[in-house]
Design an enzyme around this catalytic site. Structure first.
Site, PDB file in Angstrom:
ATOM      1  N   SER A  35      12.013   1.212  -7.213  1.00 24.88           N
ATOM      2  CA  SER A  35      10.898   2.157  -7.226  1.00 24.88           C
ATOM      3  C   SER A  35      10.718   2.910  -5.907  1.00 24.88           C
ATOM      4  O   SER A  35      10.053   3.936  -5.882  1.00 24.88           O
ATOM      5  CB  SER A  35       9.595   1.469  -7.612  1.00 24.88           C
ATOM      6  OG  SER A  35       9.120   0.672  -6.563  1.00 24.88           O
ATOM      7  N   LYS A  74       5.012   0.077  -1.851  1.00 21.49           N
ATOM      8  CA  LYS A  74       4.665   1.418  -2.327  1.00 21.49           C
ATOM      9  C   LYS A  74       4.227   2.298  -1.155  1.00 21.49           C
ATOM     10  O   LYS A  74       3.949   1.814  -0.063  1.00 21.49           O
ATOM     11  CB  LYS A  74       3.505   1.370  -3.337  1.00 21.49           C
ATOM     12  CG  LYS A  74       3.782   0.535  -4.574  1.00 21.49           C
ATOM     13  CD  LYS A  74       4.858   1.119  -5.451  1.00 21.49           C
ATOM     14  CE  LYS A  74       5.165   0.197  -6.620  1.00 21.49           C
ATOM     15  NZ  LYS A  74       6.390   0.554  -7.297  1.00 21.49           N
TER      16      LYS A  74
END
Length: 190
Positions: A35, A74
């Site tokens: 990701s 993230k």
């Protein structure tokens, strides 16, 4: 006893300081998944600093709101009070267009072949990319107080705030400040 502390005191203090730093200030983590490609790759090792103040575009580690036992890496896009919008692959924060240079490589690959070459290792990623019209789907969110809006850099396949919602400040474990493995990729981040 004085002789013992004279000989070993500095060493014991140093060891105690390292233990405290390791337990409460500096934590190592491994990237799991894709990701954050291409910024961070699966299997890379990172060091996080737990006492940082978090700002926009910092790379952080956080619990996932829908699976609290999972730690995710993230990028912070929206901080408390922000209005974050994505329209036609252009990010705006509080009405101002914001450049995202860390997406350049994958956006170019998406424009070239919809990331089919990049995603050759995973057919389901290829299928998602093939159906996508833009690298980042349009969205609009207002970030509540005490919350953060986070995204993965690999927007097409990232499980992030668009899926699991805002991240509560208490869920943030630290700010990533260095990638130390593999050695050829050592780099200060943020």
């Amino acid at each position: 006893m004085k002789e013992f502390f004279k000989n070993w005191g500095v060493f014991l203090i140093a060891v105690a300081l390292l233990v405290v730093l390791r337990l409460f200030v500096v934590v190592t983590v491994s990237v799991k998944g894709h990701s954050m490609d291409p910024t961070l790759a699966d299997g890379q090792k990172l060091v996080t600093f737990q006492l940082s103040s978090i700002d926009r575009f910092d790379i952080i580690t956080t619990q996932e709101p829908d699976e609290l036992d999972k730690i995710a890496v993230k990028r912070v896009i929206g901080i408390p009070g922000d209005k974050v919008e994505m329209k036609d692959d252009v990010l705006s924060i509080n009405g101002e267009v914001v450049d995202e240079p860390y997406l350049k490589e994958f956006k170019e690959a998406f424009a070239k072949d919809k990331l089919q070459t990049e995603y050759k290792y995973n057919q389901s990623f290829q299928a998602v990319a093939d159906r996508a019209l833009t690298f980042t789907n349009d969205f609009s969110y207002e970030v509540p107080e005490g919350k953060y809006f986070v995204l993965g850099d690999n927007r097409l396949i990232s499980k992030d705030s668009r899926i699991f919602g805002f991240v509560d400040e208490s869920m943030i474990k630290g700010e990533v400040f260095v990638r130390y493995w593999p050695l050829k990729d050592i780099e200060w981040l943020n």
